[in-house]
Write a protein that holds these residues in place. Structure first.
Motif, PDB file in Angstrom:
ATOM      1  N   SER A 217       0.805  -1.090  -0.001  1.00  0.00           N
ATOM      2  CA  SER A 217      -0.113   0.161   0.012  1.00  0.00           C
ATOM      3  C   SER A 217       1.001   1.153   0.115  1.00  0.00           C
ATOM      4  CB  SER A 217      -1.064   0.006   1.187  1.00  0.00           C
ATOM      5  OG  SER A 217      -1.713  -1.168   1.402  1.00  0.00           O
ATOM      6  N   PHE A 218       2.041   1.274   0.784  1.00  0.00           N
ATOM      7  CA  PHE A 218       3.199   2.371   0.538  1.00  0.00           C
ATOM      8  C   PHE A 218       2.255   3.738   0.973  1.00  0.00           C
ATOM      9  CE2 PHE A 218       4.827  -1.008  -2.188  1.00  0.00           C
ATOM     10  CZ  PHE A 218       5.943  -1.406  -1.332  1.00  0.00           C
ATOM     11  N   ASP A 219       1.526   3.694   2.049  1.00  0.00           N
ATOM     12  CA  ASP A 219       0.618   4.924   2.256  1.00  0.00           C
ATOM     13  C   ASP A 219       1.137   5.690   3.717  1.00  0.00           C
ATOM     14  OD1 ASP A 219      -0.917   7.049   2.060  1.00  0.00           O
ATOM     15  OD2 ASP A 219      -2.513   5.895   2.982  1.00  0.00           O
ATOM     16  N   PRO A 220       2.545   5.957   3.872  1.00  0.00           N
ATOM     17  CA  PRO A 220       3.302   6.091   2.911  1.00  0.00           C
ATOM     18  C   PRO A 220       4.697   5.324   2.861  1.00  0.00           C
ATOM     19  CG  PRO A 220       3.900   7.653   4.659  1.00  0.00           C
ATOM     20  CD  PRO A 220       2.673   7.184   5.201  1.00  0.00           C
ATOM     21  N   ILE A 221       5.312   5.306   1.873  1.00  0.00           N
ATOM     22  CA  ILE A 221       6.443   4.529   2.008  1.00  0.00           C
ATOM     23  C   ILE A 221       7.415   4.716   3.302  1.00  0.00           C
ATOM     24  CG2 ILE A 221       8.061   5.877   0.121  1.00  0.00           C
ATOM     25  CD1 ILE A 221       9.006   3.451  -0.769  1.00  0.00           C
ATOM     26  N   HIS A 222       7.880   4.008   3.929  1.00  0.00           N
ATOM     27  CA  HIS A 222       8.776   4.331   4.879  1.00  0.00           C
ATOM     28  C   HIS A 222      10.173   3.491   4.797  1.00  0.00           C
ATOM     29  CE1 HIS A 222       7.641   0.661   6.688  1.00  0.00           C
ATOM     30  NE2 HIS A 222       6.507   0.679   6.717  1.00  0.00           N
ATOM     31  N   LEU A 223      10.972   3.920   5.845  1.00  0.00           N
ATOM     32  CA  LEU A 223      12.395   3.111   5.584  1.00  0.00           C
ATOM     33  C   LEU A 223      12.537   1.772   5.951  1.00  0.00           C
ATOM     34  CD1 LEU A 223      14.498   5.838   8.098  1.00  0.00           C
ATOM     35  CD2 LEU A 223      14.028   5.812   5.677  1.00  0.00           C
ATOM     36  N   GLY A 224      11.542   1.232   6.419  1.00  0.00           N
ATOM     37  CA  GLY A 224      11.389  -0.369   6.517  1.00  0.00           C
ATOM     38  C   GLY A 224      11.186  -0.841   5.201  1.00  0.00           C
ATOM     39  N   HIS A 225      10.392  -0.060   4.468  1.00  0.00           N
ATOM     40  CA  HIS A 225      10.103  -0.660   3.023  1.00  0.00           C
ATOM     41  C   HIS A 225      11.236  -0.497   2.307  1.00  0.00           C
ATOM     42  CE1 HIS A 225       5.776   0.768   3.794  1.00  0.00           C
ATOM     43  NE2 HIS A 225       5.544  -0.508   3.599  1.00  0.00           N
ATOM     44  N   ILE A 226      11.857   0.974   2.251  1.00  0.00           N
ATOM     45  CA  ILE A 226      12.927   1.279   1.614  1.00  0.00           C
ATOM     46  C   ILE A 226      14.315   0.163   1.787  1.00  0.00           C
ATOM     47  CG2 ILE A 226      14.906   3.109   1.499  1.00  0.00           C
ATOM     48  CD1 ILE A 226      12.460   5.010   1.855  1.00  0.00           C
ATOM     49  N   ASP A 227      14.416  -0.244   3.158  1.00  0.00           N
ATOM     50  CA  ASP A 227      15.474  -1.142   3.515  1.00  0.00           C
ATOM     51  C   ASP A 227      15.102  -2.524   2.644  1.00  0.00           C
ATOM     52  OD1 ASP A 227      17.641  -2.053   5.183  1.00  0.00           O
ATOM     53  OD2 ASP A 227      16.300  -3.474   5.738  1.00  0.00           O
TER      54      ASP A 227
ATOM     55  N   PRO B 280      15.831  -5.062  12.237  1.00  0.00           N
ATOM     56  CA  PRO B 280      15.105  -4.701  13.737  1.00  0.00           C
ATOM     57  C   PRO B 280      15.139  -3.283  13.971  1.00  0.00           C
ATOM     58  CG  PRO B 280      17.399  -5.992  13.740  1.00  0.00           C
ATOM     59  CD  PRO B 280      16.853  -5.950  12.185  1.00  0.00           C
ATOM     60  N   LEU B 281      15.942  -2.455  13.200  1.00  0.00           N
ATOM     61  CA  LEU B 281      15.855  -0.997  13.266  1.00  0.00           C
ATOM     62  C   LEU B 281      14.372  -0.622  13.116  1.00  0.00           C
ATOM     63  CD1 LEU B 281      18.900   0.629  11.721  1.00  0.00           C
ATOM     64  CD2 LEU B 281      18.204   0.588  14.209  1.00  0.00           C
ATOM     65  N   TYR B 282      13.797  -1.272  12.125  1.00  0.00           N
ATOM     66  CA  TYR B 282      12.432  -0.783  11.477  1.00  0.00           C
ATOM     67  C   TYR B 282      11.210  -1.822  12.073  1.00  0.00           C
ATOM     68  CZ  TYR B 282      15.775   1.679   8.887  1.00  0.00           C
ATOM     69  OH  TYR B 282      16.950   2.326   8.449  1.00  0.00           O
ATOM     70  N   GLY B 283      11.496  -2.763  13.054  1.00  0.00           N
ATOM     71  CA  GLY B 283      10.446  -3.712  13.467  1.00  0.00           C
ATOM     72  C   GLY B 283       9.185  -3.202  13.696  1.00  0.00           C
ATOM     73  N   ALA B 284       9.116  -2.214  14.191  1.00  0.00           N
ATOM     74  CA  ALA B 284       8.002  -1.423  14.763  1.00  0.00           C
ATOM     75  C   ALA B 284       7.484  -0.450  13.725  1.00  0.00           C
ATOM     76  CB  ALA B 284       7.990  -0.974  16.140  1.00  0.00           C
ATOM     77  N   VAL B 285       8.067  -0.116  12.740  1.00  0.00           N
ATOM     78  CA  VAL B 285       7.465   0.908  11.818  1.00  0.00           C
ATOM     79  C   VAL B 285       6.451   0.525  10.967  1.00  0.00           C
ATOM     80  CG1 VAL B 285       8.511   2.687  10.132  1.00  0.00           C
ATOM     81  CG2 VAL B 285       9.908   2.015  12.087  1.00  0.00           C
ATOM     82  N   ALA B 286       5.315   1.048  11.022  1.00  0.00           N
ATOM     83  CA  ALA B 286       4.286   0.702  10.015  1.00  0.00           C
ATOM     84  C   ALA B 286       3.847   2.110   9.619  1.00  0.00           C
ATOM     85  CB  ALA B 286       3.086  -0.162  10.728  1.00  0.00           C
ATOM     86  N   SER B 287       3.276   2.173   8.406  1.00  0.00           N
ATOM     87  CA  SER B 287       2.585   3.233   7.682  1.00  0.00           C
ATOM     88  C   SER B 287       1.429   3.669   8.528  1.00  0.00           C
ATOM     89  CB  SER B 287       2.210   2.857   6.295  1.00  0.00           C
ATOM     90  OG  SER B 287       3.299   2.612   5.480  1.00  0.00           O
ATOM     91  N   ARG B 288       0.593   2.745   9.132  1.00  0.00           N
ATOM     92  CA  ARG B 288      -0.449   3.134  10.016  1.00  0.00           C
ATOM     93  C   ARG B 288       0.008   3.969  10.978  1.00  0.00           C
ATOM     94  NH1 ARG B 288      -0.068  -2.104  10.961  1.00  0.00           N
ATOM     95  NH2 ARG B 288      -0.331  -3.064  12.755  1.00  0.00           N
ATOM     96  N   TYR B 289       1.031   3.507  11.774  1.00  0.00           N
ATOM     97  CA  TYR B 289       1.492   4.374  12.715  1.00  0.00           C
ATOM     98  C   TYR B 289       1.955   5.456  12.588  1.00  0.00           C
ATOM     99  CZ  TYR B 289       0.957  -0.144  15.227  1.00  0.00           C
ATOM    100  OH  TYR B 289       0.575  -1.141  15.815  1.00  0.00           O
ATOM    101  N   ILE B 290       2.832   5.468  11.409  1.00  0.00           N
ATOM    102  CA  ILE B 290       3.445   6.868  10.943  1.00  0.00           C
ATOM    103  C   ILE B 290       2.127   8.095  10.694  1.00  0.00           C
ATOM    104  CG2 ILE B 290       4.461   7.821   8.810  1.00  0.00           C
ATOM    105  CD1 ILE B 290       6.265   5.560   8.776  1.00  0.00           C
ATOM    106  N   ARG B 291       1.223   7.452  10.180  1.00  0.00           N
ATOM    107  CA  ARG B 291      -0.170   8.429   9.778  1.00  0.00           C
ATOM    108  C   ARG B 291      -0.533   8.707  11.213  1.00  0.00           C
ATOM    109  NH1 ARG B 291      -1.521   4.248   6.104  1.00  0.00           N
ATOM    110  NH2 ARG B 291      -3.299   3.517   7.400  1.00  0.00           N
TER     111      ARG B 291
END
Ligand code: PNS
Length: 158
Positions: A9-19, A121-132
């Motif tokens: 979905s990439f809403d939005p793309i984040h560092l975990g996706h980029i990694d 693991p740096l991005y293990g809790a990163v999710a687009s929904r939390y970023i929003r």
């Protein structure tokens, strides 16, 4: 030449996706990042076109990565563009179970295989929904997103 498809979905793309995208791009000749419309997720922040733009600007310097948008079954897109494998990231057991089911169904439909990469693991809790959610409530999201996404989110939730 092996082409891989990284849908989301990439809403939005984040560092975990980029990694995940950068690591996958080392193993395949071409990686296509597909921003897929998901009618079950209508609480998003960005339009499909904006998400594509943000993914493109976040991955701009990587020659074998391209970005497109799609509405429909991921396996149909894979067939249309000649992608032989699907790539996904998994952060947790919960992610794994969802991805396992999708991988199995996609394999049943078309014999396409899914490669699962374990999230850094740096991005293990990163999710687009939390970023929003954090951005909406005025929290700090800079450690989770690229500069273009940070800028877009700051404008979106100003
Ligand atoms: O980033 P997300 O929200 O986890 O991505 C989920 C996505 C878009 C990859 C998934 O919902 C999907 O594949 N949607 C397209 C429709 C499809 O192919 N469904 C069949 C899956 S078995």
């Amino acid at each position: 030449m092996v082409k891989a498809l990284f849908p989301g979905s990439f809403d939005p793309i984040h560092l975990g996706h980029i990694d995940i995208a950068l690591r996958a791009a080392k193993y395949f000749d071409e990686l296509v990042v597909a921003v897929v419309g998901n009618p079950q997720k209508n609480t998003g922040a960005f339009t499909i076109e904006q998400r594509v733009e943000l993914a493109e600007s976040s991955l701009a310097s990587h020659q074998n990565i391209s970005v497109l948008s799609y509405n429909g079954l991921v396996v149909d897109l894979a067939k249309d563009i000649g992608a032989e494998v699907i790539v996904k990231g998994v952060r947790s057991i919960a992610d794994f179970e969802v991805e396992r089911q999708m991988a199995e169904l996609n394999q049943n439909m078309t014999r396409i295989d899914t490669f699962l990469l374990v999230t850094n693991p740096l991005y293990g809790a990163v999710a687009s929904r939390y970023i929003r959610e954090i951005a909406r409530l005025g929290g700090e999201i800079a450690p989770m997103v690229s500069a273009p996404v940070l800028d877009a989110i700051q404008k979106r939730f100003a």
